[in-house]
Design a protein around this motif. Structure first.
Motif, short mmCIF file in Angstrom:
data_model
loop_
_atom_site.label_atom_id
_atom_site.label_comp_id
_atom_site.label_asym_id
_atom_site.label_seq_id
_atom_site.Cartn_x
_atom_site.Cartn_y
_atom_site.Cartn_z
N ILE A 10 87.65 9.75 40.16
CA ILE A 10 88.00 10.03 38.77
C ILE A 10 86.67 10.15 38.03
CG2 ILE A 10 89.25 9.24 36.73
CD1 ILE A 10 91.13 7.68 38.59
N LYS A 11 86.39 11.34 37.54
CA LYS A 11 85.05 11.70 37.07
C LYS A 11 84.76 11.17 35.65
CE LYS A 11 84.67 15.83 39.98
NZ LYS A 11 84.20 17.23 40.04
N PRO A 12 83.47 11.25 35.23
CA PRO A 12 83.08 10.66 33.93
C PRO A 12 83.83 11.22 32.72
CG PRO A 12 81.12 11.08 35.24
CD PRO A 12 82.27 11.70 35.99
N PHE A 50 75.92 12.57 47.89
CA PHE A 50 77.34 12.88 48.00
C PHE A 50 77.57 14.39 47.95
CE2 PHE A 50 81.55 13.63 46.20
CZ PHE A 50 82.32 12.98 47.16
N TYR A 51 76.85 15.06 47.06
CA TYR A 51 77.04 16.50 46.87
C TYR A 51 75.98 17.33 47.61
CZ TYR A 51 80.76 16.06 43.34
OH TYR A 51 81.95 15.83 42.69
N ALA A 52 75.34 16.77 48.63
CA ALA A 52 74.26 17.45 49.35
C ALA A 52 74.67 18.84 49.84
CB ALA A 52 73.78 16.60 50.52
N VAL A 53 75.94 18.99 50.20
CA VAL A 53 76.43 20.29 50.68
C VAL A 53 76.27 21.39 49.62
CG1 VAL A 53 78.82 19.79 49.99
CG2 VAL A 53 78.41 21.40 51.85
N HIS A 54 76.18 20.99 48.36
CA HIS A 54 76.05 21.97 47.26
C HIS A 54 74.61 22.12 46.77
CE1 HIS A 54 80.35 22.37 46.91
NE2 HIS A 54 80.54 21.10 46.62
N LYS A 55 73.63 21.57 47.50
CA LYS A 55 72.29 21.46 46.89
C LYS A 55 71.59 22.79 46.64
CE LYS A 55 69.36 20.09 50.83
NZ LYS A 55 70.36 20.09 51.90
N PRO A 58 73.47 26.97 42.21
CA PRO A 58 72.78 26.96 40.91
C PRO A 58 73.22 25.81 40.01
CG PRO A 58 74.27 28.85 41.08
CD PRO A 58 74.20 28.23 42.44
N PHE A 59 74.45 25.32 40.22
CA PHE A 59 74.97 24.27 39.34
C PHE A 59 74.68 22.86 39.84
CE2 PHE A 59 78.52 25.68 42.10
CZ PHE A 59 78.89 24.49 42.70
N PHE A 60 73.90 22.73 40.95
CA PHE A 60 73.71 21.42 41.57
C PHE A 60 73.12 20.38 40.60
CE2 PHE A 60 71.11 18.45 44.17
CZ PHE A 60 72.14 17.82 44.84
N SER A 110 86.64 21.43 31.72
CA SER A 110 85.89 22.61 32.17
C SER A 110 85.76 22.55 33.69
CB SER A 110 84.50 22.61 31.54
OG SER A 110 83.75 21.52 32.06
N ILE A 111 85.15 23.59 34.28
CA ILE A 111 84.97 23.59 35.74
C ILE A 111 84.07 22.44 36.17
CG2 ILE A 111 82.99 25.19 35.74
CD1 ILE A 111 84.28 26.44 38.31
N GLU A 112 83.14 22.03 35.32
CA GLU A 112 82.28 20.89 35.64
C GLU A 112 82.99 19.57 35.31
OE1 GLU A 112 77.83 20.55 34.89
OE2 GLU A 112 78.70 19.53 33.16
N ALA A 113 83.47 19.44 34.09
CA ALA A 113 84.16 18.22 33.66
C ALA A 113 85.63 18.38 34.03
CB ALA A 113 83.98 18.02 32.16
N ASN A 114 85.89 18.39 35.35
CA ASN A 114 87.24 18.71 35.82
C ASN A 114 88.01 17.48 36.31
OD1 ASN A 114 85.94 18.39 38.24
ND2 ASN A 114 86.58 20.34 39.13
N SER A 115 87.61 16.31 35.79
CA SER A 115 88.39 15.06 35.86
C SER A 115 88.51 14.39 37.22
CB SER A 115 89.81 15.24 35.27
OG SER A 115 89.73 15.67 33.94
N VAL A 116 88.63 15.17 38.29
CA VAL A 116 88.82 14.56 39.61
C VAL A 116 88.09 15.35 40.70
CG1 VAL A 116 91.00 13.28 39.38
CG2 VAL A 116 91.06 15.76 39.72
N HIS A 117 87.72 14.62 41.73
CA HIS A 117 87.25 15.22 42.99
C HIS A 117 88.22 14.77 44.08
CE1 HIS A 117 84.82 16.18 46.51
NE2 HIS A 117 85.18 15.00 46.96
N GLY A 118 88.44 15.63 45.07
CA GLY A 118 89.23 15.24 46.23
C GLY A 118 88.67 15.89 47.47
P1 CMP Z 1 84.21 18.92 43.16
O1 CMP Z 1 85.51 19.02 43.86
O2 CMP Z 1 83.78 17.57 42.72
O3 CMP Z 1 83.06 19.56 44.07
C1 CMP Z 1 81.92 20.21 43.55
C2 CMP Z 1 81.97 20.32 42.06
O4 CMP Z 1 81.04 21.19 41.45
C3 CMP Z 1 83.30 20.86 41.65
O5 CMP Z 1 84.29 19.87 41.85
C4 CMP Z 1 83.07 21.27 40.20
O6 CMP Z 1 83.44 20.29 39.28
C5 CMP Z 1 81.54 21.41 40.13
N1 CMP Z 1 81.11 22.69 39.61
C6 CMP Z 1 80.35 22.85 38.53
N2 CMP Z 1 80.12 24.15 38.29
C7 CMP Z 1 80.75 24.85 39.27
C8 CMP Z 1 80.91 26.23 39.58
N3 CMP Z 1 80.34 27.18 38.83
N4 CMP Z 1 81.63 26.56 40.66
C9 CMP Z 1 82.22 25.58 41.43
N5 CMP Z 1 82.11 24.26 41.18
C10 CMP Z 1 81.39 23.90 40.10
#
Ligand code: CMP
Length: 140
Positions: A10-12, A50-55, A58-60, A110-118
């Motif tokens: 449950i995200k910030p 945790f998010y190393a796969v996304h490093k 551009p949004f890392f 928003s796509i960033e502040a999207n409340s949950v990760h799974g």
């Molecule tokens: P999450 O499931 O936590 O995994 C990676 C997160 O990156 C994703 O949810 C989004 O909240 C976040 N994120 C931020 N910007 C983007 C974007 N442009 N495309 C995809 N994911 C993004």
């Protein structure tokens, strides 16, 4: 169908708006059981790992900054086909694309502040659970 486990955050944006209970209720109503839960402040190193796969994305940097901007609630969820069940109730990553009644449609900003990760697979669920929980912290 097999009872399995998945990992949830449950995200910030959700903890800031006092939505921990509201989100958890939606998870429970979807047939998931919270078998471990803790509220933590992630460190920068923890979020980067945790998010190393996304490093390379551009949004890392913004993703890591957001995830350490406030407390999160990390959870282990159990249920039949837990990974898919959780992803169904979460809804699409971008709340603009999320189906009616899903957590992200109802609560995300928003796509960033999207409340949950799974977790997106059983394999990643195990890795993500192990990243935050010791076996004795999970009580099914
Ligand atoms: P999450 O499931 O936590 O995994 C990676 C997160 O990156 C994703 O949810 C989004 O909240 C976040 N994120 C931020 N910007 C983007 C974007 N442009 N495309 C995809 N994911 C993004």
């Amino acid at each position: 169908m097999a009872v399995t486990r998945t990992f949830s955050i449950i995200k910030p944006d959700a903890t800031r708006r006092n939505l921990t209970g509201a989100v958890t209720k939606m998870l429970e109503d979807a047939g998931l059981r919270v078998v471990a839960s803790k509220r933590i402040q992630m460190t920068k190193e923890q979020a980067e790992g945790f998010y190393a796969v996304h490093k390379e994305r551009p949004f890392f940097g913004e993703l890591v900054s957001f995830m350490i901007s406030g407390p999160v609630v990390v959870q282990v969820l159990e249920g039949e086909d837990a990974v898919k069940r959780n992803r169904d109730v979460m809804g699409a990553t971008n709340p603009a694309d999320a189906a009616e009644g899903t957590i992200r449609k109802v609560h995300a900003e928003s796509i960033e502040a999207n409340s949950v990760h799974g977790s997106d697979s059983d394999e990643n669920a195990k890795i993500e659970i192990d990243y935050f929980f010791k076996p004795e912290e999970i009580v099914g």
